[in-house]
Design a protein around this motif. Structure first.
Motif, PDB file in Angstrom:
ATOM      1  N   GLY A  17      31.515  33.190  -4.143  1.00 14.08           N
ATOM      2  CA  GLY A  17      31.853  33.980  -2.958  1.00 14.08           C
ATOM      3  C   GLY A  17      33.069  34.827  -3.240  1.00 14.08           C
ATOM      4  O   GLY A  17      33.752  34.664  -4.256  1.00 14.08           O
ATOM      5  N   TYR A  18      33.287  35.779  -2.343  1.00 16.25           N
ATOM      6  CA  TYR A  18      34.491  36.608  -2.406  1.00 16.25           C
ATOM      7  C   TYR A  18      35.326  36.251  -1.195  1.00 16.25           C
ATOM      8  O   TYR A  18      34.909  36.524  -0.061  1.00 16.25           O
ATOM      9  CB  TYR A  18      34.123  38.087  -2.370  1.00 16.25           C
ATOM     10  CG  TYR A  18      33.239  38.529  -3.518  1.00 16.25           C
ATOM     11  CD1 TYR A  18      33.782  38.783  -4.781  1.00 16.25           C
ATOM     12  CD2 TYR A  18      31.871  38.678  -3.350  1.00 16.25           C
ATOM     13  CE1 TYR A  18      32.985  39.199  -5.834  1.00 16.25           C
ATOM     14  CE2 TYR A  18      31.057  39.100  -4.396  1.00 16.25           C
ATOM     15  CZ  TYR A  18      31.623  39.351  -5.629  1.00 16.25           C
ATOM     16  OH  TYR A  18      30.836  39.769  -6.659  1.00 16.25           O
ATOM     17  N   GLY A  19      36.463  35.646  -1.383  1.00 14.78           N
ATOM     18  CA  GLY A  19      37.284  35.222  -0.248  1.00 14.78           C
ATOM     19  C   GLY A  19      36.487  34.252   0.615  1.00 14.78           C
ATOM     20  O   GLY A  19      35.950  33.266   0.120  1.00 14.78           O
ATOM     21  N   GLN A  22      30.688  33.788   1.490  1.00 11.92           N
ATOM     22  CA  GLN A  22      29.825  33.116   0.520  1.00 11.92           C
ATOM     23  C   GLN A  22      28.717  34.070   0.114  1.00 11.92           C
ATOM     24  O   GLN A  22      28.022  34.620   0.981  1.00 11.92           O
ATOM     25  CB  GLN A  22      29.196  31.868   1.162  1.00 11.92           C
ATOM     26  CG  GLN A  22      30.038  30.611   1.022  1.00 11.92           C
ATOM     27  CD  GLN A  22      30.183  30.179  -0.429  1.00 11.92           C
ATOM     28  OE1 GLN A  22      29.235  30.218  -1.190  1.00 11.92           O
ATOM     29  NE2 GLN A  22      31.373  29.776  -0.823  1.00 11.92           N
ATOM     30  N   VAL A  23      28.542  34.291  -1.188  1.00 14.85           N
ATOM     31  CA  VAL A  23      27.476  35.196  -1.645  1.00 14.85           C
ATOM     32  C   VAL A  23      26.322  34.410  -2.251  1.00 14.85           C
ATOM     33  O   VAL A  23      25.159  34.678  -1.975  1.00 14.85           O
ATOM     34  CB  VAL A  23      28.036  36.215  -2.655  1.00 14.85           C
ATOM     35  CG1 VAL A  23      26.921  37.093  -3.205  1.00 14.85           C
ATOM     36  CG2 VAL A  23      29.089  37.084  -1.982  1.00 14.85           C
ATOM     37  N   LEU A  24      26.633  33.439  -3.083  1.00 15.66           N
ATOM     38  CA  LEU A  24      25.586  32.571  -3.641  1.00 15.66           C
ATOM     39  C   LEU A  24      25.762  31.192  -3.020  1.00 15.66           C
ATOM     40  O   LEU A  24      26.842  30.601  -3.086  1.00 15.66           O
ATOM     41  CB  LEU A  24      25.697  32.499  -5.170  1.00 15.66           C
ATOM     42  CG  LEU A  24      25.602  33.839  -5.901  1.00 15.66           C
ATOM     43  CD1 LEU A  24      25.751  33.642  -7.414  1.00 15.66           C
ATOM     44  CD2 LEU A  24      24.278  34.553  -5.588  1.00 15.66           C
ATOM     45  N   PRO A  42      16.340  41.423  -0.857  1.00 15.35           N
ATOM     46  CA  PRO A  42      17.000  42.470  -0.086  1.00 15.35           C
ATOM     47  C   PRO A  42      18.393  42.798  -0.601  1.00 15.35           C
ATOM     48  O   PRO A  42      19.013  41.984  -1.296  1.00 15.35           O
ATOM     49  CB  PRO A  42      17.106  41.878   1.329  1.00 15.35           C
ATOM     50  CG  PRO A  42      16.419  40.582   1.319  1.00 15.35           C
ATOM     51  CD  PRO A  42      16.075  40.213  -0.085  1.00 15.35           C
ATOM     52  N   SER A  43      18.858  43.976  -0.235  1.00 13.01           N
ATOM     53  CA  SER A  43      20.208  44.397  -0.579  1.00 13.01           C
ATOM     54  C   SER A  43      21.209  43.384  -0.022  1.00 13.01           C
ATOM     55  O   SER A  43      21.078  42.939   1.118  1.00 13.01           O
ATOM     56  CB  SER A  43      20.443  45.777   0.038  1.00 13.01           C
ATOM     57  OG  SER A  43      21.708  46.217  -0.307  1.00 13.01           O
ATOM     58  N   GLY A  44      22.163  43.009  -0.860  1.00  7.78           N
ATOM     59  CA  GLY A  44      23.200  42.085  -0.402  1.00  7.78           C
ATOM     60  C   GLY A  44      22.819  40.623  -0.527  1.00  7.78           C
ATOM     61  O   GLY A  44      23.591  39.748  -0.133  1.00  7.78           O
ATOM     62  N   SER A  45      21.654  40.340  -1.120  1.00  9.65           N
ATOM     63  CA  SER A  45      21.214  38.936  -1.195  1.00  9.65           C
ATOM     64  C   SER A  45      21.866  38.184  -2.353  1.00  9.65           C
ATOM     65  O   SER A  45      21.689  36.972  -2.484  1.00  9.65           O
ATOM     66  CB  SER A  45      19.687  38.854  -1.287  1.00  9.65           C
ATOM     67  OG  SER A  45      19.226  39.571  -2.402  1.00  9.65           O
ATOM     68  N   GLY A  46      22.591  38.908  -3.211  1.00  8.21           N
ATOM     69  CA  GLY A  46      23.342  38.226  -4.265  1.00  8.21           C
ATOM     70  C   GLY A  46      22.763  38.365  -5.659  1.00  8.21           C
ATOM     71  O   GLY A  46      23.230  37.715  -6.598  1.00  8.21           O
ATOM     72  N   LYS A  47      21.797  39.257  -5.821  1.00  6.78           N
ATOM     73  CA  LYS A  47      21.129  39.379  -7.125  1.00  6.78           C
ATOM     74  C   LYS A  47      22.105  39.840  -8.213  1.00  6.78           C
ATOM     75  O   LYS A  47      22.178  39.241  -9.283  1.00  6.78           O
ATOM     76  CB  LYS A  47      19.954  40.362  -7.025  1.00  6.78           C
ATOM     77  CG  LYS A  47      18.982  40.029  -5.913  1.00  6.78           C
ATOM     78  CD  LYS A  47      17.870  41.047  -5.795  1.00  6.78           C
ATOM     79  CE  LYS A  47      18.304  42.470  -5.499  1.00  6.78           C
ATOM     80  NZ  LYS A  47      18.893  42.663  -4.154  1.00  6.78           N
ATOM     81  N   SER A  48      22.855  40.910  -7.914  1.00  8.05           N
ATOM     82  CA  SER A  48      23.802  41.424  -8.921  1.00  8.05           C
ATOM     83  C   SER A  48      24.901  40.405  -9.190  1.00  8.05           C
ATOM     84  O   SER A  48      25.338  40.231 -10.336  1.00  8.05           O
ATOM     85  CB  SER A  48      24.473  42.706  -8.436  1.00  8.05           C
ATOM     86  OG  SER A  48      23.527  43.680  -8.181  1.00  8.05           O
ATOM     87  N   THR A  49      25.342  39.761  -8.149  1.00 11.77           N
ATOM     88  CA  THR A  49      26.395  38.758  -8.316  1.00 11.77           C
ATOM     89  C   THR A  49      25.904  37.643  -9.241  1.00 11.77           C
ATOM     90  O   THR A  49      26.643  37.178 -10.121  1.00 11.77           O
ATOM     91  CB  THR A  49      26.788  38.174  -6.946  1.00 11.77           C
ATOM     92  OG1 THR A  49      27.216  39.239  -6.101  1.00 11.77           O
ATOM     93  CG2 THR A  49      27.894  37.145  -7.075  1.00 11.77           C
TER      94      THR A  49
HETATM   95  N1  LIG Z   1      33.650  42.699  -5.456  1.00 13.50           N
HETATM   96  C1  LIG Z   1      33.215  42.297  -4.247  1.00 13.50           C
HETATM   97  N2  LIG Z   1      34.076  41.967  -3.275  1.00 13.50           N
HETATM   98  C2  LIG Z   1      33.658  41.540  -2.062  1.00 13.50           C
HETATM   99  N3  LIG Z   1      32.352  41.400  -1.735  1.00 13.50           N
HETATM  100  C3  LIG Z   1      31.441  41.730  -2.655  1.00 13.50           C
HETATM  101  C4  LIG Z   1      31.810  42.190  -3.946  1.00 13.50           C
HETATM  102  N4  LIG Z   1      30.673  42.432  -4.674  1.00 13.50           N
HETATM  103  C5  LIG Z   1      29.641  42.124  -3.845  1.00 13.50           C
HETATM  104  N5  LIG Z   1      30.104  41.706  -2.644  1.00 13.50           N
HETATM  105  C6  LIG Z   1      29.254  41.288  -1.512  1.00 13.50           C
HETATM  106  O1  LIG Z   1      28.432  40.243  -1.965  1.00 13.50           O
HETATM  107  C7  LIG Z   1      27.142  40.338  -1.375  1.00 13.50           C
HETATM  108  C8  LIG Z   1      26.084  40.322  -2.446  1.00 13.50           C
HETATM  109  O2  LIG Z   1      26.182  41.499  -3.223  1.00 13.50           O
HETATM  110  P1  LIG Z   1      25.247  41.763  -4.470  1.00 13.50           P
HETATM  111  O3  LIG Z   1      25.637  43.093  -5.033  1.00 13.50           O
HETATM  112  O4  LIG Z   1      25.269  40.607  -5.386  1.00 13.50           O
HETATM  113  O5  LIG Z   1      23.819  41.847  -3.772  1.00 13.50           O
HETATM  114  P2  LIG Z   1      22.471  42.447  -4.322  1.00 13.50           P
HETATM  115  O6  LIG Z   1      21.396  41.530  -3.878  1.00 13.50           O
HETATM  116  O7  LIG Z   1      22.560  42.722  -5.758  1.00 13.50           O
HETATM  117  O8  LIG Z   1      22.375  43.801  -3.503  1.00 13.50           O
HETATM  118  P3  LIG Z   1      21.879  45.257  -3.966  1.00 13.50           P
HETATM  119  O9  LIG Z   1      20.392  45.152  -4.107  1.00 13.50           O
HETATM  120  O10 LIG Z   1      22.295  46.141  -2.843  1.00 13.50           O
HETATM  121  O11 LIG Z   1      22.551  45.586  -5.254  1.00 13.50           O
HETATM  122  C9  LIG Z   1      27.150  41.598  -0.530  1.00 13.50           C
HETATM  123  O12 LIG Z   1      27.349  41.219   0.807  1.00 13.50           O
HETATM  124  C10 LIG Z   1      28.308  42.366  -1.062  1.00 13.50           C
HETATM  125  O13 LIG Z   1      28.880  43.158  -0.034  1.00 13.50           O
END
Ligand SMILES: Nc1ncnc2c1ncn2[C@@H]1O[C@H](COP(=O)(O)OP(=O)(O)OP(=O)(O)O)[C@@H](O)[C@H]1O
Length: 266
Positions: A17-19, A22-24, A42-49
């Protein structure tokens, strides 16, 4: 090359998570040597993280994430885990290639120099040797004739293929792709997917975040659907796409696919 069947990525309950956000929220995920695992969601679901956790760019805050036989971020010495030293981190990172949506090439260097610079600066490969190898990698992605062009002289699809060649030049054991075709004009998507297919055929282990469903169906060994920081559904692509029981995956797909793809995924 890794032994066939060996687990390359093993995630169990991974949290990040960031702060306070919670992201994952407990990701379970595996990919074995030679497999291609496609990830959608979906966008924001945490894939890139999650991809960034796999290559050590983000700290895992809970659960276990083993990549290439190591607990990411930690080394077992005696009976205790210690945080990686910068040297250990660098040694880990160089085994993992990453390709982003944006190609991030050095604008003032030729394609060849972009591909050769990692081996020269990170691996210590002599410059002549690195250039010869870079030429081979550019040939592998169909760009030998463009080796001396700078990024602005190449199409987006060609730039992305240079980015793939640059990652391959480090001889990675695992390749991570984060929506590698989503910044491209539609007519340039296939040339990049073809290169990725070629890598899959050669046995490269890959985790690919993509919404190219036809690619996932044809090339993916696994299709994983992420939502709200967890793996909601995971299966063989054809089964996952065909099974009406996988409602969340199907509902998501029907929101991202164009009508023709939707028809094909039935
Ligand atoms: N550096 C960061 N600081 C704070 N929050 C972040 C940071 N990077 C990502 N997030 C948040 O974490 C969540 C997941 O982001 P992530 O990029 O992993 O999703 P994603 O599924 O890859 O989305 P997308 O398809 O839009 O790329 C989002 O709510 C995003 O706003």
């Amino acid at each position: 090359m890794n032994a066939a069947g060996e687990q390359i990525v093993q995630a169990s309950g991974v949290r990040m998570g960031y702060g306070d956000v919670q992201v994952l929220n407990g990701v379970d995920f595996t990919v074995a040597s030679g497999e291609v695992s496609c990830v959608i969601g979906p966008s924001g679901s945490g894939k890139s993280t999650f991809l960034r956790c796999i290559n050590g760019l983000e700290p895992v805050l809970g659960g276990s994430l083993r990549v290439l036989g190591e607990e990411v971020g930690h080394t077992l010495r005696g009976d205790r885990y210690h945080p990686w030293t910068p040297k250990e981190f660098a040694a880990f990172r160089r085994n993992i290639g990453m390709v982003f949506q944006r190609f991030n090439l050095f604008a003032h260097h030729s394609a060849l120099e972009n591909v050769a610079c990692g081996p020269v600066h990170v691996l210590g490969t002599p410059a002549d040797r690195a250039r010869t190898l870079a030429m081979e990698h550019l040939d592998r992605v169909g760009l030998a004739d463009h080796a001396h062009k700078r990024p602005h002289q190449l199409s987006g699809g060609q730039q992305q293929r240079v980015a793939i060649a640059r990652a391959l030049a480090m001889n990675p054991a695992l390749m991570l792709f984060d929506e590698p075709t989503s910044a491209l004009d539609p007519e340039l998507v296939d040339e990049v997917l073809e290169v990725m297919k070629g890598l899959a055929v050669e046995g490269m282990t890959m985790v690919v975040v993509t919404h190219e469903i036809a690619f996932a169906r044809e090339v993916g060994d696994w299709l994983t659907f992420f939502a709200d920081g967890v793996v909601v559904e995971r299966g063989r692509p054809r089964e996952l796409l065909a099974n009406p029981g996988h409602q969340r995956t199907r509902a998501f797909l029907s929101s991202v696919l164009d009508p023709k793809e939707r028809e094909e995924s039935r």
